[in-house]
Design an enzyme around this catalytic site. Structure first.
Site, short mmCIF file in Angstrom:
data_model
loop_
_atom_site.label_atom_id
_atom_site.label_comp_id
_atom_site.label_asym_id
_atom_site.label_seq_id
_atom_site.Cartn_x
_atom_site.Cartn_y
_atom_site.Cartn_z
N ARG A 1 -24.85 7.18 -61.16
CA ARG A 1 -25.59 7.82 -60.07
C ARG A 1 -24.63 8.44 -59.04
O ARG A 1 -24.90 9.50 -58.50
CB ARG A 1 -26.56 6.84 -59.39
CG ARG A 1 -27.43 7.48 -58.33
CD ARG A 1 -28.61 6.60 -57.93
NE ARG A 1 -29.70 6.68 -58.88
CZ ARG A 1 -30.74 7.53 -58.78
NH1 ARG A 1 -30.83 8.35 -57.76
NH2 ARG A 1 -31.69 7.55 -59.69
N GLU B 1 -34.91 5.22 -50.65
CA GLU B 1 -33.46 5.33 -50.49
C GLU B 1 -32.97 6.62 -49.81
O GLU B 1 -32.01 6.57 -49.03
CB GLU B 1 -32.78 5.23 -51.86
CG GLU B 1 -32.96 3.88 -52.53
CD GLU B 1 -32.59 3.95 -54.01
OE1 GLU B 1 -33.34 4.58 -54.78
OE2 GLU B 1 -31.54 3.41 -54.39
N1 MTE Z 1 -37.26 -1.17 -47.14
C1 MTE Z 1 -37.33 -2.43 -46.69
N2 MTE Z 1 -38.00 -2.67 -45.55
N3 MTE Z 1 -36.71 -3.46 -47.33
C2 MTE Z 1 -36.00 -3.25 -48.48
O1 MTE Z 1 -35.45 -4.19 -49.06
N4 MTE Z 1 -35.19 -1.61 -50.13
C3 MTE Z 1 -34.85 -0.19 -50.36
C4 MTE Z 1 -36.02 0.70 -50.03
N5 MTE Z 1 -36.56 0.37 -48.74
C5 MTE Z 1 -35.90 -1.91 -48.99
C6 MTE Z 1 -36.58 -0.89 -48.28
C7 MTE Z 1 -34.43 0.08 -51.73
S1 MTE Z 1 -32.85 -0.26 -52.18
C8 MTE Z 1 -35.28 0.64 -52.64
S2 MTE Z 1 -34.75 1.05 -54.20
C9 MTE Z 1 -36.69 0.91 -52.34
O2 MTE Z 1 -37.04 0.52 -51.01
C10 MTE Z 1 -37.53 0.15 -53.35
O3 MTE Z 1 -38.87 0.24 -53.12
P1 MTE Z 1 -39.76 1.48 -53.56
O4 MTE Z 1 -39.34 1.89 -54.92
O5 MTE Z 1 -41.12 0.93 -53.53
O6 MTE Z 1 -39.51 2.55 -52.55
MO1 MOS Z 2 -32.65 0.04 -54.67
S1 MOS Z 2 -30.58 0.01 -54.54
O1 MOS Z 2 -32.58 0.95 -56.16
O2 MOS Z 2 -32.95 -1.56 -55.17
#
Ligand code: MTE
Ligand code: MOS
Length: 797
Positions: A307, A715
């Protein structure tokens, strides 16, 4: 859909009523507590392990060692992570686990275990590992065009180096697991895991059982940020092994210090690059070698590196590219997923290059960035068409207009001219982030939707909730698709016995994938129910829609209430539950050739940041941030705004505050994480928030083919924080003469900014103007102390 509803657990979160895995302990009878025996050495062979002294500690019930493992003694999927290692691979590596009646007894028992070791040579930094040829995993190469020709044709060629620091996840909830064994020997593990199916798989292989004997449940997590994608598995396996060995429930919950010293972090990278521009400042060629710090085991390092390589281009057209990727093995915790999954590190490479080269090209950094944006019809270095590049222009224009950038640039210049000891900087940076798992197979999801006879609805899906609002969005998808009020739908905790073979909730695709599956299940139910309504209303099913809990014909004043409809359907023996499935179409990826079309679409965003830096200390304030971000048609605006703000803050933390330090000396503490507490590891907090923080979502941005036109948001916003780092670079440069290139360490902590200011000042009145030659180690660094982490200067090659 699209309603601004609060997070489904917001009330529970703020009142403290929300249950996390470890909150189950007070209600668990006869639970045993597990404590690791951590060895304080960076690298050593275990020559003797004596557990008897621990067993003499009152309350200690058992010590788990490799001898207890009936299956595979490995916590990973690469067979390089022994659960009970014979070789200590990092400072604090756990070699066995003590189970006791109380946590305190387990702690005292762990301290009593005697471990004898024989030290082995250790590599703590990336440079040490490179020098020792300590590599692991594949060494991918991403190539397009001919870099040599591109560099030969370039009017300006620059080269440099960049060291990118890692980052600690610092989720509020540390890793926790609780395992039970039932009367039939079935194992039930509750775990703070972003990837319940993989936790299940690894627990099963450690126990030597089939997957159908192991169930993993995740209630919710107090933050995951990627840190709970791979790292929970071994801990869940310890709990499960403890439960099968003792017949009692076993709890593993890491203390903060254990979590910090045992679990993996964001990958640090060392990058060397050469870049060529044409006379107009357009990028012609880029060659870069990205060496990531994998830590002691491979974990997710290969996909993270892939990535990273796929994001070096960020928003910019690069005709000729050669990117080399490699992973070193160091004696530190195993680097793992962290919001952006390598994307941020890749993108930082090009943003750093543009920030450093702009003054040498004599082009304003904003202009240099915009001039190199992707145009319609262009493809990424890995061969994917960049769809909707015009969105970048729209976002950029909106930020420039609403952020009043032109006027504020004049204000910044006036302020800087009037203040010798404080300088401001204002920078604008773009984000383009690919959405989907690079590995095509992971882009699938399942859901299970039940309609009960009273009309209430329960949904299960394969995604996990970590605060990001996935469950809220799934409730909205189900309510919208079924045509009923949100209050009629409830969501059950994620469990592997409800939805099998799930992918990690990661890569920001949680809502895309699980939303697709929930929607597909609801569609089946809606079709069945409209057929029932058609017979009740004497209409054709095609003319009926269910809206706000009433099924009615188009334009008809009356209809059938949802509850009546459901009851009637039940008596007609219509199936009132459905399994949904979704797979992302149109993806293709060749991981050996590093070519294909791995992403469903790109998420875009643009941010402008203004900072003010103090010349005496290097400390700074973020005066104002303006963000316009593309989430498609937002599924849930409050959630999405929160994700953008939170992502940005976490990115700014990574780039400007959070400074992971490891003991790199040769003493007994070599390899120890020095920043192993909130006291020494600086996280962003209220005082670091921008004083003015404007976050807007791009309007009219529906994404065709995605669930309800919404784009992923988890992200991408993290990388909007590049704007802060670039603003700091410009502010530091303002302490020197015009036209100098400023190297800024990452993280650009106040200390690093101070050294950058010192280097700028050292250029005095004779700094290079546009295109003047910067010899290696030249003007910008001359005669000044090289701080520990200062990157080397950009030089004309
Ligand atoms: N937001 C919160 N509040 N807490 C989290 O741990 N993780 C992030 C993001 N936002 C996270 C977050 C990461 S690393 C990812 S990959 C995505 O949320 C995962 O969730 P989604 O695929 O439902 O967006
Ligand atoms: Mo998010 S780093 O893909 O859990």
């Amino acid at each position: 859909m699209g309603a601004a509803v609060p997070h489904e657990s917001a009330r529970l979160h703020v009142t403290g009523a929300a249950q996390f895995t470890d909150d189950l302990i007070p209600r668990t009878k006869d639970v045993l507590h597990a404590h690791p025996v951590q060895v304080p050495q960076a690298h050593a062979r275990v020559t003797a392990l004596r557990v008897a002294p621990a067993l003499r500690v009152p309350g200690v019930v058992r010590v788990l060692t490799a001898a207890d493992v009936p299956g595979v003694n490995d916590a990973g999927i690469k067979q390089d992570e022994p659960l009970f290692p014979e070789e200590v691979m990092f400072f604090g590596h756990a070699v066995c686990w003590v189970l006791a009646e109380t946590y305190e007894a387990a702690r005292v028992g762990a301290a009593a275990v005697e471990v004898e070791t024989e030290p082995l040579p250790s590599y703590v930094t990336v440079r040490e590992a490179i020098a020792a040829d300590s590599f692991q995993g594949a060494m991918p190469q991403l190539v397009r065009g001919d870099v040599e020709t591109g560099l030969a044709d370039a009017v300006h060629v620059f080269g440099g180096e960049l060291e990118i620091a890692g980052q600690e996840h610092f989720y509020l909830e540390t890793h926790s697991s609780l395992a039970h064994v039932d009367e039939a020997g079935q194992v039930f593990v509750q775990s703070s895991t972003q990837h319940p199916s993989e936790t299940q798989e690894i627990v099963a292989h450690v126990l030597g059982r089939a997957s159908n004997e192991v169930t993993v449940q995740c209630l919710r997590m107090g933050g995951g940020f990627g840190g709970k994608e791979m790292q929970p598995h071994g801990l869940a396996a310890i709990a499960a092994l403890g439960a099968t060995c003792t017949g009692r429930p076993v709890r593993v919950r890491l203390t903060r210090a254990q979590d910090l010293t045992m679990s993996g972090k964001r990958h640090g990278f060392l990058v060397e690059w050469r870049v060529g521009f044409d006379a107009a400042g357009r990028l012609l060629a880029l060659e870069a070698t990205l060496t990531s710090d994998g830590g002691w085991s491979l974990d997710l390092s290969e996909p993270v590196l892939a990535r990273a390589l796929c994001h070096v281009d960020n928003a910019y057209w690069l005709p000729h590219v050669r990117l080399n990727g490699r992973i070193v093995r160091t004696h530190k915790t195993s680097s793992t997923a962290f919001r952006g999954f390598g994307g941020p590190q890749g993108m930082l490479v090009i943003e750093d290059i543009l920030g450093r080269c702009a003054p040498l090209l004599g082009i304003d950094p904003m202009e240099l960035r915009r001039r190199n944006f992707y145009r319609r019809g262009q493809t990424t270095p890995y061969g994917q068409l960049v769809r909707h590049p015009e969105r970048l222009d729209r976002l950029w224009r909106q930020v420039v207009d609403t952020g009043d950038i032109a006027a504020r640039q004049r204000e910044v210049a006036a302020f800087n001219a009037a203040h010798p000891h404080a300088k401001r900087g204002l920078a604008v940076t773009p984000v383009k982030f690919g959405i989907s798992f690079n590995l095509t197979a992971f882009n699938q999801a399942g859901a299970l939707v039940h309609v009960y006879r009273d009309g209430s609805v329960l949904i299960n899906h394969g995604g996990t909730e970590m605060g990001q609002g996935l469950h809220t969005k799934m409730l909205q998808v189900a309510a919208t698709e079924l045509g009923i009020p949100l209050g009629r739908v409830r969501l059950a905790p994620t469990r592997t016995d409800k939805v099998p073979n799930t992918s990690a909730t990661a890569a920001s695709c949680g809502a895309d994938l699980n939303g697709g599956a929930v929607r597909q299940a609801c569609e089946q139910l809606r079709e069945r129910l409209t057929r029932v309504a058609a017979t009740m209303l004497g209409l054709n099913a095609a003319d009926i829609s269910i809206v706000d809990g009433v099924a009615r014909g188009t334009g008809a004043p009356t209809g059938v209430e949802w509850n009546d409809l459901v009851r009637t359907a039940y008596f007609q023996r219509v199936q009132l539950f459905a399994a949904g499935f979704y797979r992302t179409e149109g993806l293709y990826w060749d991981s050996a050739a590093m070519q294909g079309s791995p992403f469903k679409y790109f998420a875009y965003g643009v941010a402008a940041a203004e900072v003010e830096v103090d010349g005496f200390t290097g400390t700074y304030r973020t005066r104002r941030v303006d963000i316009v971000h593309d989430v498609g048609d937002s599924l849930s605006p409050l959630i999405d705004i929160g994700q953008i703000e939170g992502g940005f803050a976490q990115g700014a933390g990574w780039l400007t505050l959070e400074d992971l330090r490891w003991n790199t000396g040769t003493g007994a503490a070599r390899g120890q994480l020095a920043t192993r507490g909130a006291s020494s590891y600086k996280l962003p907090s209220f005082s670091e928030m921008p004083e003015v923080f404007n976050v807007t979502m791009l309007a009219d941005a529906a994404e065709e083919g995605a669930v309800y036109g919404a784009k992923a948001v988890g992200e991408p916003p993290l990388m909007l924080a590049f704007s802060v780092r670039e603003a700091l670079r410009q502010a530091a440069a303002a302490f020197g003469p015009a036209g100098i290139s400023i190297d800024l360490a990452s993280p650009a902590t106040p200390e690093a900014v101070f050294w950058a200011i010192e280097r700028a000042r050292a250029c005095g009145g004779h700094g290079p103007t546009a295109d003047a030659d910067l010899a290696p180690g030249g003007a910008a660094n001359a005669g000044h102390p090289t701080p520990e982490r200062a990157p080397r200067t950009v030089s004309h090659v």
